[in-house]
Design a protein around this motif. Sequence first.
Motif, mmCIF file in Angstrom:
data_model
loop_
_atom_site.group_PDB
_atom_site.id
_atom_site.type_symbol
_atom_site.label_atom_id
_atom_site.label_comp_id
_atom_site.label_asym_id
_atom_site.label_seq_id
_atom_site.Cartn_x
_atom_site.Cartn_y
_atom_site.Cartn_z
ATOM 1 N N ASN A 1 -41.324 -68.472 -128.915
ATOM 2 C CA ASN A 1 -40.291 -67.810 -130.245
ATOM 3 C C ASN A 1 -41.056 -68.059 -131.373
ATOM 4 O OD1 ASN A 1 -38.101 -66.751 -128.684
ATOM 5 N ND2 ASN A 1 -37.105 -68.601 -129.170
ATOM 6 N N ARG A 2 -41.713 -69.404 -131.501
ATOM 7 C CA ARG A 2 -42.921 -70.079 -132.074
ATOM 8 C C ARG A 2 -43.805 -68.571 -132.530
ATOM 9 N NH1 ARG A 2 -41.532 -75.237 -131.044
ATOM 10 N NH2 ARG A 2 -43.806 -75.291 -130.386
ATOM 11 N N MET A 3 -44.551 -68.347 -131.288
ATOM 12 C CA MET A 3 -45.810 -67.750 -131.351
ATOM 13 C C MET A 3 -45.405 -66.392 -131.536
ATOM 14 S SD MET A 3 -47.389 -69.155 -127.536
ATOM 15 C CE MET A 3 -48.882 -67.778 -128.115
ATOM 16 N N GLY A 4 -43.731 -66.017 -131.750
ATOM 17 C CA GLY A 4 -43.129 -64.507 -131.688
ATOM 18 C C GLY A 4 -43.922 -63.488 -131.049
ATOM 19 N N GLY A 5 -44.293 -63.706 -129.661
ATOM 20 C CA GLY A 5 -44.399 -63.036 -128.363
ATOM 21 C C GLY A 5 -43.438 -62.596 -127.820
ATOM 22 N N LYS A 6 -43.701 -61.706 -127.161
ATOM 23 C CA LYS A 6 -42.875 -60.962 -126.105
ATOM 24 C C LYS A 6 -43.366 -60.755 -124.277
ATOM 25 C CE LYS A 6 -40.833 -56.253 -124.507
ATOM 26 N NZ LYS A 6 -40.460 -54.919 -124.979
#
Length: 209
Positions: free
Chosen positions: A46-51
Amino acid sequence: MKKAVIEQLVLGMVGTNTWLIKNKENGELLIVDPADESARIEEKINRMGGKPVAILLTHGHFDHMLAADDLRDEYGIPVIACAAEQQVLTDAMKNLSGSWASAHVLLADQWVCDGKKLDLAGFSIEVFHTPGHTAGSCCYYLPEEEVLFSGDTLFAQSVGRTDFPTGSGADMQASVKRLLKELPETTRVCPGHNEETTIGYEKRYNPFA
């Protein structure tokens, strides 16, 4: 230009490296060896903003895959492992969970073999079957990013143990020599434990080279 953002978490009872690889261009993310503590991995994602789009296992020992089921369910993504590792993943004694932790087994969704080319998260990935630590140990090489995820095959100035079920000292020596011969010296090596290194450094200073 390199497009990978690579983050590391050290998790579980034996300090295993979990690697997260995010593609800056499309936001998709790969999880390598989800060791344990799925909540911490999800928080990092979530902190990385990845999927997340896939989970890659370098081998089947419990300390590299305890969070795989939870993450597979959470994100609806496949678990990928070397076909030769099925016997370890599905046997609690061979994957060491039967004697070190609560018995745990896992089935991969996709089995790969040596030389397999994967196209995941916008990355081209080459599979190296590197038996030695276990019969189905493998490494994942991203040539455009110049990075190798080596699991417990190649460490900084060391290699993985070969005295566990399906391990082989002769196979380990051959696997390490192959990696050091075939990969560019500038390749960044992200191992399953301890600190990062490079192929060039290991060619010079690894006693098993």
